[in-house]
Design a protein around this motif. Sequence first.
Motif, PDB file in Angstrom:
ATOM      1  N   PRO A 169       0.697  -0.842   0.449  1.00  0.00           N
ATOM      2  CA  PRO A 169      -0.323   0.081   0.078  1.00  0.00           C
ATOM      3  C   PRO A 169       0.762   1.113   0.296  1.00  0.00           C
ATOM      4  CG  PRO A 169      -0.806  -1.674   1.512  1.00  0.00           C
ATOM      5  CD  PRO A 169       0.553  -1.764   1.418  1.00  0.00           C
ATOM      6  N   ILE A 171       0.414   4.868   1.267  1.00  0.00           N
ATOM      7  CA  ILE A 171      -1.272   5.618   1.900  1.00  0.00           C
ATOM      8  C   ILE A 171      -0.541   6.738   1.696  1.00  0.00           C
ATOM      9  CG2 ILE A 171      -2.212   5.967   3.967  1.00  0.00           C
ATOM     10  CD1 ILE A 171      -1.300   2.926   5.344  1.00  0.00           C
ATOM     11  N   THR A 179      -5.393  12.981   7.269  1.00  0.00           N
ATOM     12  CA  THR A 179      -5.713  12.087   5.738  1.00  0.00           C
ATOM     13  C   THR A 179      -5.383  10.531   6.122  1.00  0.00           C
ATOM     14  OG1 THR A 179      -6.275  14.301   4.682  1.00  0.00           O
ATOM     15  CG2 THR A 179      -5.724  12.012   3.599  1.00  0.00           C
ATOM     16  N   GLY A 180      -5.719   9.569   6.185  1.00  0.00           N
ATOM     17  CA  GLY A 180      -4.660   8.094   5.574  1.00  0.00           C
ATOM     18  C   GLY A 180      -4.652   7.834   6.982  1.00  0.00           C
ATOM     19  N   ARG A 181      -5.126   8.607   8.240  1.00  0.00           N
ATOM     20  CA  ARG A 181      -5.069   8.344   9.336  1.00  0.00           C
ATOM     21  C   ARG A 181      -5.385   6.237   9.708  1.00  0.00           C
ATOM     22  NH1 ARG A 181      -7.203   8.276  14.532  1.00  0.00           N
ATOM     23  NH2 ARG A 181      -6.394   7.156  16.626  1.00  0.00           N
ATOM     24  N   ALA A 182      -7.182   6.573   9.210  1.00  0.00           N
ATOM     25  CA  ALA A 182      -7.833   5.179  10.189  1.00  0.00           C
ATOM     26  C   ALA A 182      -6.812   4.125   8.950  1.00  0.00           C
ATOM     27  CB  ALA A 182      -8.844   5.503   9.244  1.00  0.00           C
ATOM     28  N   GLU A 183      -6.721   4.552   7.830  1.00  0.00           N
ATOM     29  CA  GLU A 183      -5.932   3.281   6.947  1.00  0.00           C
ATOM     30  C   GLU A 183      -5.011   2.680   7.138  1.00  0.00           C
ATOM     31  OE1 GLU A 183      -4.685   2.409   2.126  1.00  0.00           O
ATOM     32  OE2 GLU A 183      -5.413   3.891   2.318  1.00  0.00           O
ATOM     33  N   LEU A 184      -3.720   3.862   7.862  1.00  0.00           N
ATOM     34  CA  LEU A 184      -2.928   2.991   8.782  1.00  0.00           C
ATOM     35  C   LEU A 184      -2.707   2.535  10.526  1.00  0.00           C
ATOM     36  CD1 LEU A 184       0.589   3.081   9.017  1.00  0.00           C
ATOM     37  CD2 LEU A 184       0.826   5.553   9.859  1.00  0.00           C
ATOM     38  N   SER A 186      -5.915   0.405  10.635  1.00  0.00           N
ATOM     39  CA  SER A 186      -5.420  -0.218  10.089  1.00  0.00           C
ATOM     40  C   SER A 186      -4.718  -1.862   9.673  1.00  0.00           C
ATOM     41  CB  SER A 186      -6.632  -0.624   9.174  1.00  0.00           C
ATOM     42  OG  SER A 186      -6.891  -1.606   8.347  1.00  0.00           O
ATOM     43  N   CYS A 187      -3.518  -1.421   9.172  1.00  0.00           N
ATOM     44  CA  CYS A 187      -2.439  -2.180   8.276  1.00  0.00           C
ATOM     45  C   CYS A 187      -1.319  -2.231  10.413  1.00  0.00           C
ATOM     46  CB  CYS A 187      -1.397  -1.156   7.677  1.00  0.00           C
ATOM     47  SG  CYS A 187      -1.997  -0.371   6.340  1.00  0.00           S
ATOM     48  N   ASP A 190      -3.748  -4.400  11.365  1.00  0.00           N
ATOM     49  CA  ASP A 190      -3.446  -6.128  10.816  1.00  0.00           C
ATOM     50  C   ASP A 190      -2.103  -7.189  11.629  1.00  0.00           C
ATOM     51  OD1 ASP A 190      -6.281  -5.957   9.642  1.00  0.00           O
ATOM     52  OD2 ASP A 190      -5.195  -5.371   8.037  1.00  0.00           O
TER      53      ASP A 190
END
Length: 200
Positions: A169, A171, A179-184, A186-187, A190
């Motif tokens: 990814p 991001i 911006t992008g905090r939620a995606e990071l 999540s990574c 995981d």
Amino acid sequence: MNFNNVEFVISAAAVKDFPGNGLPEIAFAGKSNVGKSSVINRVLQRKNFARVGEKPGKTVHINYFLLDKQCYLVDLPGYGFAKVSQSEKERWAKLMEAYFAENRIDLGVMIVDARHAPTNNDITMASWFLNSGCPFVVVANKLDKLKKSEIVPNLARIREDLELPEDCPVIPFSAEKGTGRAELISCICDAAERKQKANT
């Protein structure tokens, strides 16, 4: 995982200082002035938890933060070092090499500047992750400094220059805006879960 429950553990200056309890380690890497501390602070929603230095190269040790007693966020010294003596640069380089040689990283978070093409040091860092097989994500920070029309081509250039596989990814991130905090996050979750499952 509760990202508000975080504590500073140790500023490691040598291998003997690294924690030995086998918790997952999420390592943040990036050049000296890319906003690494700001990214960590944004992830944790804390203003000055990881120190933000006026001068690049403020992180001279490997700083460990314990997140919800479940994993470590590891703040590595910035590469493309700031203006310090050659002996200090060599000390930093040896510490980084020792850390990487330990194979402790469960997820690398490599931070680059969304505004610019990756530097040679960025390319070297990405190659290390790719060659070692260590899972990593690329965080393109300072997104808020780009015009909307620049975002897609800049992200494409980062992916191409770093020779990233499709499953790595990139991001788009703004430490300033979140911006992008939620995606990071999540990574990170995981990766921590993968390690915990592997340990059970």
